[in-house]
Design a protein around this motif. Structure first.
Motif, short mmCIF file in Angstrom:
data_model
loop_
_atom_site.label_atom_id
_atom_site.label_comp_id
_atom_site.label_asym_id
_atom_site.label_seq_id
_atom_site.Cartn_x
_atom_site.Cartn_y
_atom_site.Cartn_z
N ASN A 42 11.65 -1.24 -5.60
CA ASN A 42 11.95 0.05 -4.58
C ASN A 42 10.65 0.18 -3.57
OD1 ASN A 42 14.51 0.94 -5.41
ND2 ASN A 42 13.57 1.39 -7.44
N GLU A 43 9.77 -0.64 -3.88
CA GLU A 43 8.33 -0.57 -3.15
C GLU A 43 7.81 0.58 -3.26
OE1 GLU A 43 8.99 -2.09 0.79
OE2 GLU A 43 10.00 -3.92 0.32
N ARG A 44 7.60 1.01 -4.52
CA ARG A 44 7.01 2.27 -4.73
C ARG A 44 5.80 2.18 -5.80
NH1 ARG A 44 12.24 5.81 -6.34
NH2 ARG A 44 13.02 6.33 -4.11
N CYS A 58 0.05 15.08 -1.72
CA CYS A 58 1.28 15.59 -1.38
C CYS A 58 1.53 16.76 -0.21
CB CYS A 58 2.14 16.08 -2.62
SG CYS A 58 2.36 15.11 -3.96
N ALA A 59 0.27 17.12 -0.01
CA ALA A 59 0.40 18.24 1.10
C ALA A 59 0.66 17.59 2.63
CB ALA A 59 -0.82 19.10 1.23
N SER A 60 0.61 16.36 2.56
CA SER A 60 0.50 15.71 4.01
C SER A 60 1.77 16.00 4.61
CB SER A 60 0.48 14.25 3.86
OG SER A 60 1.45 13.50 3.54
N GLY A 61 2.76 16.30 4.16
CA GLY A 61 4.06 16.48 4.64
C GLY A 61 4.98 15.38 5.13
N GLU A 62 4.41 14.07 4.99
CA GLU A 62 4.94 13.03 5.47
C GLU A 62 5.85 12.31 4.38
OE1 GLU A 62 2.28 10.19 7.53
OE2 GLU A 62 0.98 12.05 7.97
N LEU A 63 5.93 12.80 3.31
CA LEU A 63 6.66 12.33 2.03
C LEU A 63 6.53 10.95 1.74
CD1 LEU A 63 10.21 13.65 3.16
CD2 LEU A 63 8.68 14.84 1.53
N ASP A 64 5.29 10.72 1.86
CA ASP A 64 4.88 9.18 1.33
C ASP A 64 4.23 9.54 -0.08
OD1 ASP A 64 2.51 10.87 2.45
OD2 ASP A 64 1.43 9.18 3.38
N PHE A 65 3.62 10.66 -0.47
CA PHE A 65 3.38 11.09 -1.70
C PHE A 65 4.28 12.24 -2.23
CE2 PHE A 65 -0.27 8.84 -0.33
CZ PHE A 65 -0.89 8.41 -1.23
N TYR A 66 4.81 12.18 -3.41
CA TYR A 66 5.26 13.52 -3.92
C TYR A 66 5.41 13.29 -5.48
CZ TYR A 66 9.29 10.12 -3.43
OH TYR A 66 10.02 8.97 -3.46
N TRP A 77 1.93 12.97 -12.50
CA TRP A 77 2.61 11.52 -11.98
C TRP A 77 3.15 11.62 -10.67
CZ3 TRP A 77 0.92 7.38 -14.39
CH2 TRP A 77 0.28 7.39 -15.51
N THR A 78 2.62 10.83 -9.73
CA THR A 78 2.97 11.21 -8.20
C THR A 78 3.75 9.68 -7.78
OG1 THR A 78 1.08 12.74 -8.06
CG2 THR A 78 1.96 11.92 -6.38
N ILE A 79 4.77 9.65 -7.16
CA ILE A 79 5.02 8.67 -6.65
C ILE A 79 4.66 8.36 -5.08
CG2 ILE A 79 7.20 7.88 -5.27
CD1 ILE A 79 9.01 9.25 -7.51
N VAL A 80 4.36 7.06 -4.65
CA VAL A 80 3.77 6.87 -3.36
C VAL A 80 5.11 5.80 -2.91
CG1 VAL A 80 2.17 5.74 -2.07
CG2 VAL A 80 1.63 7.11 -4.15
N GLU A 81 5.39 6.05 -1.77
CA GLU A 81 6.15 5.21 -0.94
C GLU A 81 5.34 4.33 -0.06
OE1 GLU A 81 9.54 5.27 -1.29
OE2 GLU A 81 10.01 6.84 -2.16
N LEU A 82 5.31 2.95 -0.52
CA LEU A 82 4.53 1.96 -0.06
C LEU A 82 4.85 1.87 1.38
CD1 LEU A 82 4.10 -0.22 -3.09
CD2 LEU A 82 2.54 1.66 -2.17
#
Length: 106
Positions: A42-44, A58-66, A77-82
């Protein structure tokens, strides 16, 4: 965008890190404790952040970290969309995750 191999190289750049399987993912550990996992399919990545760091990334609002949307997310535990993450921001978050786990609790 951060490539899978670039993430792996970053995670292994910290002192005394080991790479081990963790279910269907790859884990990166310090002192036998996981500070990051990598989901190739899933490239995460998932990082262990403290509450403050999690809210900042997570505050960036770009949904790359949540946060993971369950009790694990409430523990940092935080997901990062690579595919969406910027290298510098990911490197900073990965460093914080490593430090959070590497520091021995008193």
């Amino acid at each position: 965008m951060v490539a899978i191999e670039a993430f792996r190289k970053l995670a292994l750049s910290f002192e005394n890190v080991t790479e081990e399987p963790h279910f269907e993912k790859t884990s990166f550990r310090i002192n036998k404790k996981i500070f990051a996992t990598l989901d190739h399919k899933n490239e995460r990545a998932v990082l262990k952040l403290n509450e403050i760091d999690q809210s900042v990334f997570c505050a960036s609002g770009e949904l790359d970290f949540y946060p993971i949307p369950n009790k694990w997310g409430k523990q940092g535990w935080t997901i990062v969309e690579l595919s969406k993450a910027r290298t510098a921001m990911l490197a900073d978050a990965l460093s914080r995750s490593y430090q959070n786990v590497a520091v021995k609790k008193k």
